[in-house]
Motif scaffolding. Structure first.
Motif, PDB file in Angstrom:
ATOM      1  N   GLY A 144     -11.133 -24.307  -8.402  1.00 12.01           N
ATOM      2  CA  GLY A 144     -11.143 -25.437  -7.477  1.00 12.01           C
ATOM      3  C   GLY A 144     -12.458 -25.690  -6.768  1.00 12.01           C
ATOM      4  O   GLY A 144     -12.578 -26.643  -5.994  1.00 12.01           O
ATOM      5  N   PHE A 145     -13.460 -24.861  -7.035  1.00 14.39           N
ATOM      6  CA  PHE A 145     -14.753 -25.079  -6.395  1.00 14.39           C
ATOM      7  C   PHE A 145     -15.504 -26.210  -7.088  1.00 14.39           C
ATOM      8  O   PHE A 145     -15.451 -26.354  -8.309  1.00 14.39           O
ATOM      9  CB  PHE A 145     -15.600 -23.802  -6.413  1.00 14.39           C
ATOM     10  CG  PHE A 145     -15.088 -22.742  -5.488  1.00 14.39           C
ATOM     11  CD1 PHE A 145     -15.088 -22.940  -4.114  1.00 14.39           C
ATOM     12  CD2 PHE A 145     -14.588 -21.545  -5.982  1.00 14.39           C
ATOM     13  CE1 PHE A 145     -14.602 -21.976  -3.249  1.00 14.39           C
ATOM     14  CE2 PHE A 145     -14.104 -20.570  -5.133  1.00 14.39           C
ATOM     15  CZ  PHE A 145     -14.104 -20.783  -3.762  1.00 14.39           C
ATOM     16  N   ARG A 146     -16.204 -27.011  -6.276  1.00 10.54           N
ATOM     17  CA  ARG A 146     -17.033 -28.089  -6.800  1.00 10.54           C
ATOM     18  C   ARG A 146     -18.479 -27.968  -6.331  1.00 10.54           C
ATOM     19  O   ARG A 146     -19.375 -28.542  -6.936  1.00 10.54           O
ATOM     20  CB  ARG A 146     -16.470 -29.460  -6.377  1.00 10.54           C
ATOM     21  CG  ARG A 146     -15.092 -29.767  -6.951  1.00 10.54           C
ATOM     22  CD  ARG A 146     -15.118 -29.848  -8.473  1.00 10.54           C
ATOM     23  NE  ARG A 146     -13.804 -30.069  -9.057  1.00 10.54           N
ATOM     24  CZ  ARG A 146     -12.999 -29.110  -9.497  1.00 10.54           C
ATOM     25  NH1 ARG A 146     -13.368 -27.833  -9.413  1.00 10.54           N
ATOM     26  NH2 ARG A 146     -11.835 -29.394 -10.033  1.00 10.54           N
ATOM     27  N   VAL A 147     -18.686 -27.227  -5.232  1.00 15.93           N
ATOM     28  CA  VAL A 147     -20.025 -27.062  -4.657  1.00 15.93           C
ATOM     29  C   VAL A 147     -20.221 -25.589  -4.321  1.00 15.93           C
ATOM     30  O   VAL A 147     -19.312 -24.945  -3.783  1.00 15.93           O
ATOM     31  CB  VAL A 147     -20.191 -27.917  -3.376  1.00 15.93           C
ATOM     32  CG1 VAL A 147     -21.559 -27.684  -2.743  1.00 15.93           C
ATOM     33  CG2 VAL A 147     -19.970 -29.397  -3.669  1.00 15.93           C
ATOM     34  N   ILE A 148     -21.407 -25.063  -4.640  1.00 15.95           N
ATOM     35  CA  ILE A 148     -21.766 -23.697  -4.263  1.00 15.95           C
ATOM     36  C   ILE A 148     -23.091 -23.760  -3.515  1.00 15.95           C
ATOM     37  O   ILE A 148     -24.066 -24.337  -4.009  1.00 15.95           O
ATOM     38  CB  ILE A 148     -21.911 -22.778  -5.490  1.00 15.95           C
ATOM     39  CG1 ILE A 148     -20.642 -22.814  -6.343  1.00 15.95           C
ATOM     40  CG2 ILE A 148     -22.204 -21.342  -5.047  1.00 15.95           C
ATOM     41  CD1 ILE A 148     -20.798 -22.137  -7.682  1.00 15.95           C
ATOM     42  N   ILE A 149     -23.111 -23.181  -2.336  1.00 13.42           N
ATOM     43  CA  ILE A 149     -24.313 -23.167  -1.502  1.00 13.42           C
ATOM     44  C   ILE A 149     -24.799 -21.728  -1.385  1.00 13.42           C
ATOM     45  O   ILE A 149     -24.021 -20.835  -1.044  1.00 13.42           O
ATOM     46  CB  ILE A 149     -24.016 -23.744  -0.103  1.00 13.42           C
ATOM     47  CG1 ILE A 149     -23.556 -25.208  -0.216  1.00 13.42           C
ATOM     48  CG2 ILE A 149     -25.235 -23.620   0.808  1.00 13.42           C
ATOM     49  CD1 ILE A 149     -23.021 -25.793   1.082  1.00 13.42           C
TER      50      ILE A 149
END
Length: 197
Positions: free
Chosen positions: A94-99
Motif C-alpha cells: 500500500g505504499f506509494r511514497v518513500i522518504i
C-alpha cells in the motif's frame, strides 16, 4: 502504471538505517512470478514472530500505522541485492511514497519503474518529517508537480530528475514512454523499408 501527481496519505516512520532488500522481502518469498501478492511478506522477519503471530513491537503493526501509504525511513534504504521484488512488496502493501535521506541506486530506479515515488531529503528534513508523522496522524500531501511535501504549514521542496518525474507523473513505464513516439517510429521504419527494397 498509475500516475502519481498529488498523493495524500498517512505516514509511518521506520527509523532504521541500511534497510536492505532481504529485510524488505526475504528470499524465501521470491518464487512468485507475478508482481502482486508480495505485500503480505513485506518486512516479514520484523512484522512476525517465530510462531507467525504479529510482532507487537514492530512499527508497521502499530494501530496508527494502519492504512499508511507514505513510509519515512533512514538512509541507504533498499541496499543489498537488486531484486525488483522489494518495490513490488512495498507497492502491494500500500505504499506509494518513500522518504529517506538516501536510497541504493538500483532500488531507487526500480521504485520509479514500478510506480513508487522515492524522495530524497536531507537528514535534517527527514528527521523533521519523522517527528511530524509521529506527532500527528493527519495526512501528508506530496505534490510531484510542485516537488513539494506539505502538512499544516510545514513545507519541504524536494529534487527529482526530470525524466523520472515525467515517468511517474504520467504513469509511464519505459514501454509506455517509447509508445509516445510510435508515429515517428512507424515513419522511420517505412522510410527504411523503402530504402532497403
Amino acid at each position: 502504471m498509475e500516475p502519481i501527481q498529488v498523493h495524500k496519505g498517512k505516514a509511518v516512520v521506520l527509523d532504521r538505517v541500511n534497510i536492505d532488500t532481504d529485510q524488505i522481502i526475504p528470499k524465501q518469498f521470491l518464487k512468485r512470478v507475478e508482481r502482486t501478492g508480495f505485500g503480505q511478506y513485506l518486512f516479514y522477519d520484523w512484522r512476525f514472530q517465530a510462531d507467525g503471530a504479529d510482532n507487537p513491537a514492530f512499527e508497521l503493526n502499530q494501530p496508527e500505522a494502519n492504512g499508511a501509504s507514505i513510509l519515512i525511513t533512514g538512509h541507504n534504504f533498499g541496499c543489498g541485492s537488486s531484486r525488483e521484488h522489494a518495490p513490488w512488496a512495498l507497492y502491494d502493501y500500500g505504499f506509494r511514497v518513500i522518504i529517506a535521506p538516501s536510497f541504493a541506486d538500483i532500488f531507487y530506479n526500480n521504485c520509479v519503474k514500478n510506480g513508487l515515488l522515492p524522495i530524497r531529503l536531507s537528514p535534517e528534513e527527514t528527521e523533521l518529517w519523522m517527528e511530524r508523522a509521529k506527532e500527528s496522524q493527519e495526512e501528508i500531501t506530496v505534490d510531484l508537480g510542485e516537488q513539494l511535501i506539505k502538512q499544516n504549514g510545514l513545507e519541504t521542496k524536494f529534487e527529482m530528475d526530470s525524466y523520472w518525474k515525467q515517468m511517474l507523473y504520467n504513469g509511464w513505464d519505459e514501454i509506455s514512454l517509447t509508445l509516445q513516439y510510435e508515429e515517428a517510429i512507424a515513419k522511420y521504419e517505412h522510410r527504411q523499408s523503402a530504402v532497403n527494397k
